[in-house]
Design a protein around this motif. Structure first.
Motif, PDB file in Angstrom:
ATOM      1  N   PHE A 172       2.997  10.967  -7.754  1.00 35.75           N
ATOM      2  CA  PHE A 172       2.042  12.030  -7.434  1.00 35.75           C
ATOM      3  C   PHE A 172       0.614  11.492  -7.416  1.00 35.75           C
ATOM      4  O   PHE A 172      -0.154  11.778  -6.484  1.00 35.75           O
ATOM      5  N   VAL A 173       0.242  10.725  -8.419  1.00 36.72           N
ATOM      6  CA  VAL A 173      -1.130  10.202  -8.495  1.00 36.72           C
ATOM      7  C   VAL A 173      -1.426   9.316  -7.290  1.00 36.72           C
ATOM      8  O   VAL A 173      -2.502   9.419  -6.673  1.00 36.72           O
ATOM      9  N   MET A 174      -0.489   8.446  -6.930  1.00 39.59           N
ATOM     10  CA  MET A 174      -0.721   7.583  -5.773  1.00 39.59           C
ATOM     11  C   MET A 174      -0.800   8.398  -4.481  1.00 39.59           C
ATOM     12  O   MET A 174      -1.628   8.109  -3.600  1.00 39.59           O
ATOM     13  N   ALA A 175       0.048   9.412  -4.349  1.00 36.38           N
ATOM     14  CA  ALA A 175       0.018  10.245  -3.145  1.00 36.38           C
ATOM     15  C   ALA A 175      -1.292  11.013  -3.060  1.00 36.38           C
ATOM     16  O   ALA A 175      -1.896  11.126  -1.977  1.00 36.38           O
ATOM     17  N   ASP A 177      -4.184  10.141  -4.441  1.00 36.14           N
ATOM     18  CA  ASP A 177      -5.247   9.171  -4.150  1.00 36.14           C
ATOM     19  C   ASP A 177      -5.228   8.759  -2.677  1.00 36.14           C
ATOM     20  O   ASP A 177      -6.279   8.530  -2.067  1.00 36.14           O
ATOM     21  N   THR A 178      -4.030   8.668  -2.106  1.00 36.19           N
ATOM     22  CA  THR A 178      -3.921   8.333  -0.681  1.00 36.19           C
ATOM     23  C   THR A 178      -4.482   9.455   0.175  1.00 36.19           C
ATOM     24  O   THR A 178      -5.259   9.220   1.115  1.00 36.19           O
ATOM     25  N   ALA A 179      -4.111  10.689  -0.138  1.00 38.13           N
ATOM     26  CA  ALA A 179      -4.583  11.839   0.639  1.00 38.13           C
ATOM     27  C   ALA A 179      -6.095  11.993   0.550  1.00 38.13           C
ATOM     28  O   ALA A 179      -6.736  12.436   1.516  1.00 38.13           O
ATOM     29  N   GLU A 180      -6.663  11.618  -0.575  1.00 34.94           N
ATOM     30  CA  GLU A 180      -8.111  11.742  -0.779  1.00 34.94           C
ATOM     31  C   GLU A 180      -8.871  10.497  -0.319  1.00 34.94           C
ATOM     32  O   GLU A 180     -10.091  10.431  -0.473  1.00 34.94           O
ATOM     33  N   GLY A 181      -8.148   9.506   0.238  1.00 36.29           N
ATOM     34  CA  GLY A 181      -8.806   8.333   0.778  1.00 36.29           C
ATOM     35  C   GLY A 181      -9.230   7.304  -0.250  1.00 36.29           C
ATOM     36  O   GLY A 181      -9.985   6.376   0.076  1.00 36.29           O
ATOM     37  N   LYS A 182      -8.717   7.398  -1.452  1.00 31.17           N
ATOM     38  CA  LYS A 182      -9.094   6.455  -2.507  1.00 31.17           C
ATOM     39  C   LYS A 182      -8.327   5.138  -2.412  1.00 31.17           C
ATOM     40  O   LYS A 182      -8.810   4.093  -2.850  1.00 31.17           O
ATOM     41  N   ILE A 183      -7.094   5.176  -1.891  1.00 28.46           N
ATOM     42  CA  ILE A 183      -6.283   3.974  -1.739  1.00 28.46           C
ATOM     43  C   ILE A 183      -5.615   3.983  -0.374  1.00 28.46           C
ATOM     44  O   ILE A 183      -5.486   5.041   0.264  1.00 28.46           O
ATOM     45  N   ARG A 184      -5.167   2.791   0.058  1.00 25.30           N
ATOM     46  CA  ARG A 184      -4.409   2.638   1.306  1.00 25.30           C
ATOM     47  C   ARG A 184      -3.134   1.860   0.978  1.00 25.30           C
ATOM     48  O   ARG A 184      -3.117   0.639   1.048  1.00 25.30           O
ATOM     49  N   PRO A 185      -2.065   2.541   0.581  1.00 20.70           N
ATOM     50  CA  PRO A 185      -0.859   1.833   0.125  1.00 20.70           C
ATOM     51  C   PRO A 185      -0.184   1.051   1.242  1.00 20.70           C
ATOM     52  O   PRO A 185      -0.086   1.515   2.379  1.00 20.70           O
ATOM     53  N   LYS A 218      -2.885  -3.652 -11.816  1.00 20.84           N
ATOM     54  CA  LYS A 218      -3.762  -4.813 -11.966  1.00 20.84           C
ATOM     55  C   LYS A 218      -3.904  -5.538 -10.633  1.00 20.84           C
ATOM     56  O   LYS A 218      -2.927  -5.729  -9.900  1.00 20.84           O
ATOM     57  N   ASP A 219      -5.133  -5.952 -10.324  1.00 24.84           N
ATOM     58  CA  ASP A 219      -5.418  -6.815  -9.168  1.00 24.84           C
ATOM     59  C   ASP A 219      -4.904  -6.214  -7.859  1.00 24.84           C
ATOM     60  O   ASP A 219      -4.445  -6.945  -6.974  1.00 24.84           O
ATOM     61  N   GLY A 220      -4.958  -4.913  -7.731  1.00 28.10           N
ATOM     62  CA  GLY A 220      -4.554  -4.276  -6.483  1.00 28.10           C
ATOM     63  C   GLY A 220      -3.080  -3.955  -6.370  1.00 28.10           C
ATOM     64  O   GLY A 220      -2.640  -3.425  -5.340  1.00 28.10           O
ATOM     65  N   VAL A 221      -2.289  -4.272  -7.402  1.00 31.79           N
ATOM     66  CA  VAL A 221      -0.863  -3.929  -7.392  1.00 31.79           C
ATOM     67  C   VAL A 221      -0.703  -2.495  -7.886  1.00 31.79           C
ATOM     68  O   VAL A 221      -1.006  -2.191  -9.040  1.00 31.79           O
ATOM     69  N   LEU A 222      -0.242  -1.618  -7.019  1.00 29.64           N
ATOM     70  CA  LEU A 222      -0.110  -0.205  -7.366  1.00 29.64           C
ATOM     71  C   LEU A 222       1.223   0.112  -8.020  1.00 29.64           C
ATOM     72  O   LEU A 222       1.289   0.897  -8.974  1.00 29.64           O
ATOM     73  N   SER A 223       2.308  -0.476  -7.510  1.00 31.76           N
ATOM     74  CA  SER A 223       3.645  -0.101  -7.993  1.00 31.76           C
ATOM     75  C   SER A 223       4.643  -1.195  -7.665  1.00 31.76           C
ATOM     76  O   SER A 223       4.518  -1.874  -6.645  1.00 31.76           O
ATOM     77  N   LEU A 224       5.632  -1.343  -8.548  1.00 40.82           N
ATOM     78  CA  LEU A 224       6.737  -2.276  -8.341  1.00 40.82           C
ATOM     79  C   LEU A 224       8.044  -1.543  -8.627  1.00 40.82           C
ATOM     80  O   LEU A 224       8.159  -0.854  -9.647  1.00 40.82           O
ATOM     81  N   SER A 225       8.993  -1.701  -7.742  1.00 38.95           N
ATOM     82  CA  SER A 225      10.294  -1.061  -7.918  1.00 38.95           C
ATOM     83  C   SER A 225      11.399  -2.048  -7.574  1.00 38.95           C
ATOM     84  O   SER A 225      11.268  -2.812  -6.606  1.00 38.95           O
ATOM     85  N   LEU A 226      12.477  -1.992  -8.356  1.00 40.41           N
ATOM     86  CA  LEU A 226      13.663  -2.788  -8.050  1.00 40.41           C
ATOM     87  C   LEU A 226      14.778  -1.872  -7.585  1.00 40.41           C
ATOM     88  O   LEU A 226      15.121  -0.903  -8.263  1.00 40.41           O
ATOM     89  N   THR A 227      15.333  -2.183  -6.422  1.00 41.50           N
ATOM     90  CA  THR A 227      16.555  -1.534  -5.967  1.00 41.50           C
ATOM     91  C   THR A 227      17.742  -2.320  -6.510  1.00 41.50           C
ATOM     92  O   THR A 227      17.928  -3.488  -6.180  1.00 41.50           O
ATOM     93  N   HIS A 228      18.535  -1.685  -7.368  1.00 45.68           N
ATOM     94  CA  HIS A 228      19.677  -2.347  -7.998  1.00 45.68           C
ATOM     95  C   HIS A 228      20.843  -2.506  -7.025  1.00 45.68           C
ATOM     96  O   HIS A 228      21.696  -3.357  -7.231  1.00 45.68           O
ATOM     97  N   SER A 229      20.910  -1.659  -6.034  1.00 41.01           N
ATOM     98  CA  SER A 229      21.989  -1.520  -5.048  1.00 41.01           C
ATOM     99  C   SER A 229      23.061  -0.564  -5.562  1.00 41.01           C
ATOM    100  O   SER A 229      23.238  -0.384  -6.774  1.00 41.01           O
ATOM    101  N   PHE A 230      23.751   0.057  -4.617  1.00 45.62           N
ATOM    102  CA  PHE A 230      24.953   0.841  -4.921  1.00 45.62           C
ATOM    103  C   PHE A 230      26.082   0.220  -4.117  1.00 45.62           C
ATOM    104  O   PHE A 230      26.249   0.498  -2.923  1.00 45.62           O
TER     105      PHE A 230
END
Length: 484
Positions: A172-175, A177-185, A218-230
C-alpha cells in the motif's frame, strides 16, 4: 485518491483430481464485503488496504473477494465470471490505485496464467498512469504478463504464511507513493532454475529472508520478493524466481535480483534436505518423551490441491499395532454426517480414507467409537481464521482420527484439542500439511518430522510429469546453468 480493492485466489494443482467449480469457490469465500467478515489469508490484505486508505481520507471501492481451497484447475466459466466482475468494477470506478490479492499459481480451463490475464485486462482498462499493485503467495509462477502489467508485485516472505498483513502494508505504501509521484518503481527478476522447499522459520531460509528484509529501504531498493514456485502446476513458468523493485533504476533492480538469486543458489544443497519415508518416520517416534512427535503427511496436503483422504500413514500405524496416535484431518463429509446421526458414544464400523482417487490409497475399515463432535469448527493460521466445518473424533483402539466436512490442511493443534483430544497423551500427531502447521505445532512438539509420503503432492520434484517447461532445473539437473 480512489482505491479499488479485490481478491481472487486459489492454487491450482493441475495433477489433482478435484476441479474447482462454483461449489469449491463458494465453500471458501465468495463475497463483496470481505472487510466486514472474518479474515482468511487472502482477504487479510483487504482489511489493511481499507484501513490505510481511509486513514488518509481516500475513497475505497470494495470489489469481489473470492477464495477456493487449492484443488485442480478452475472451470472456465467460473474464472471468467469472477474476473469480469472485478474488471467491470474497475471500469465503473476508474480508481487511482487498484490493489488485488491473488495467489499467483491459479490455472483455469483455457488460462495457464490467471493472474497475468487479470493484470493485462486491468491495465487495458486503467491505462498506463493508474497504479496496479498485486500481492501474491510466494508459491507462485511470476510470469511475464504479471510483471509487464503490474506496477508493483509483493510476495509474502514467510512460509508458513504468517506475514500477509505486513506485506499488504508495504504494498500500500509503495502504491500510494507511486500514485503521488514520490517513487517510480521498476521490477526485474532472476530465474533461479531451482525447485526446492523454503521453510522460512528454519535455517538456512530464515537468514535468507532476514537478509532480504535488511536490504529493503536502502540505496533505492524498495522491495525484494522470492517466488518459491508451486511445482504441482504443469505450466511454462513454474520455478523459483527472485524479484527486486527499485526506485527508477532498472540496472540496480537487475543487480539485486541476480545477487539474491546467486545467494539462493549457493544454499541449494542445504535447502534440499532428504525426507524420511513413513516407515523411517514412525521408527523415530519415541514413546518415552513428554511431548508428542509431529509427523507431516506432506503429499496429502489439501493446501497443495490433494484430497486429504490418503490412508498410507493410517495403514502403517495399524500394521505396527501402535497406540496413542492421533491423525487428521480426513476429509469425508459423508462419514461426518453418519457419525453425527449416530451420536456421541456410538460404536460403528466405518470406512476411512482412500475414497477420492488412486493416489489416496486403499480405504481402511475400522471399528470406532464416536468420542467427540463439533459443528462449524475453525482453526487459526497466524491471525487469519480457516473453516474446518463439522468434525468428529473417532477412536479405534488407541488410534484417534479427526474427520471433517470442509477440505483444508492442518494449521493448528486446536483441530485436535477443540474436539477433546488431549495431545499431551499422544505419542505422535500425524497431520496432513506441508509446512503451514509449523508455527503452531512446533511449540508443542518433541520433534517435527516432514515425511515423504505418497500422494497427489509428492515432494519428489525430480519426477514431476511436467510438459510445458524445460526440465533443466535443480535438483532434476545438478547444474542447470551449465546444462544444455
Amino acid at each position: 485518491m480512489k482505491v479499488l480493492i479485490a481478491c481472487l485466489a486459489t492454487e491450482s494443482n493441475t495433477f489433482a483430481p478435484l476441479p474447482a467449480g462454483w461449489s469449491a469457490w463458494k465453500a471458501g469465500q465468495y463475497t463483496r464485503t470481505a472487510t466486514q467478515e472474518p479474515a482468511h489469508l487472502f482477504s487479510e490484505p483487504l482489511y489493511e488496504w481499507r484501513r490505510l486508505a481511509e486513514a488518509r481520507g481516500w475513497e475505497v471501492v470494495e470489489s469481489r473477494s473470492a477464495f477456493a481451497e487449492p484443488a485442480g484447475i478452475t472451470t472456465r466459466h467460473v474464472y471468467e465470471t469472477m474476473r469480469d466482475e472485478i474488471l467491470a468494477d474497475l471500469e465503473a470506478a476508474l480508481p487511482d490505485i487498484f490493489l488485488i490479492s491473488m495467489h499467483g499459481a491459479m490455472v483455469a480451463d483455457g488460462y495457464d496464467d490467471c493472474e497475468g490475464d487479470m493484470m493485462a485486462r486491468a491495465r487495458g482498462i486503467l491505462g498506463p498512469e493508474r497504479v496496479i499493485g498485486l500481492e501474491l503467495d510466494p508459491h507462485n509462477h511470476m510470469t511475464a504478463a504479471m510483471l509487464e502489467n503490474a506496477d508493483l508485485i509483493v510476495n509474502y516472505k514467510e512460509y508458513p504464511h504468517i506475514d500477509a498483513p505486513d506485506r499488504a502494508r508495504e504494498l500500500f505504501v509503495m502504491a500510494a507513493d507511486t500514485a503521488e509521484g514520490k517513487i517510480r518503481p521498476v521490477m526485474r527478476t532472476y530465474d533461479c532454475r531451482m525447485m526446492v522447499m523454503m521453510r522460512t522459520l528454519q535455517e538456512p531460509a530464515k537468514s535468507f529472508v532476514q537478509e532480504m528484509k535488511d536490504r529493503e529501504g536502502k540505496d533505492g531498493v524498495l522491495s525484494l520478493s522470492l517466488t518459491h514456485s508451486f511445482p504441482f502446476s504443469d505450466v511454462a513458468d513454474v520455478g523459483m524466481k527472485m524479484l527486486a523493485i527499485t526506485n527508477g533504476d532498472p540496472d540496480l533492480a537487475e543487480v539485486e535480483a541476480n545477487a539474491f538469486g546467486d545467494r539462493l543458489w549457493n544454499l541449494r544443497h542445504e535447502l534440499l534436505q532428504p525426507l524420511p519415508d513413513i516407515s523411517a518416520a514412525l521408527d523415530a517416534v519415541d514413546a518415552t518423551t513428554e511431548r508428542p512427535y509431529v509427523l507431516a503427511d506432506m503429499a496429502d496436503n489439501a493446501g497443495a490441491g490433494a484430497p486429504s483422504d490418503s490412508s498410507f500413514f493410517l495403514r502403517a500405524v495399524l500394521d505396527r499395532g501402535m497406540k496413542d496416535i492421533a491423525l487428521g484431518m480426513y476429509w469425508d463429509p459423508v462419514l461426518v454426517n453418519l457419525c453425527r446421526d449416530a451420536g456421541l458414544g456410538a460404536r460403528l464400523r466405518v470406512r476411512v480414507g482412500g475414497k477420492v482417487s488412486r493416489e489416496s490409497g486403499d480405504p481402511v475399515d475400522l471399528d470406532v467409537i464416536v468420542r467427540g463432535m463439533k459443528e462449524n469448527m475453525a482453526q487459526k493460521l497466524g491471525d487469519s481464521e480457516w473453516a474446518i466445518g463439522d468434525a468428529v473424533w473417532l477412536e479405534a483402539d488407541g488410534i484417534h482420527l479427526v474427520v471433517n466436512s470442509i477440505r483444508t490442511q492442518c494449521f493448528n493443534p486446536t483441530l485436535f484439542t477443540d474436539l477433546g483430544i488431549d495431545i499431551t497423551k499422544m505419542r505422535a500427531l500425524i497431520i496432513k500439511s506441508m509446512n503451514h502447521f509449523y508455527a503452531a505445532f512446533e511449540p508443542v512438539a518433541e520433534k517435527v518430522i516432514h515425511v515423504a509420503t505418497p500422494g497427489v503432492a509428492n515432494m519428489d520434484v525430480t519426477r514431476l510429469p511436467l510438459t510445458k517447461r524445460n526440465l533443466n532445473y535443480f535438483p532434476r539437473v545438478d547444474d542447470p546453468f551449465s546444462a544444455a
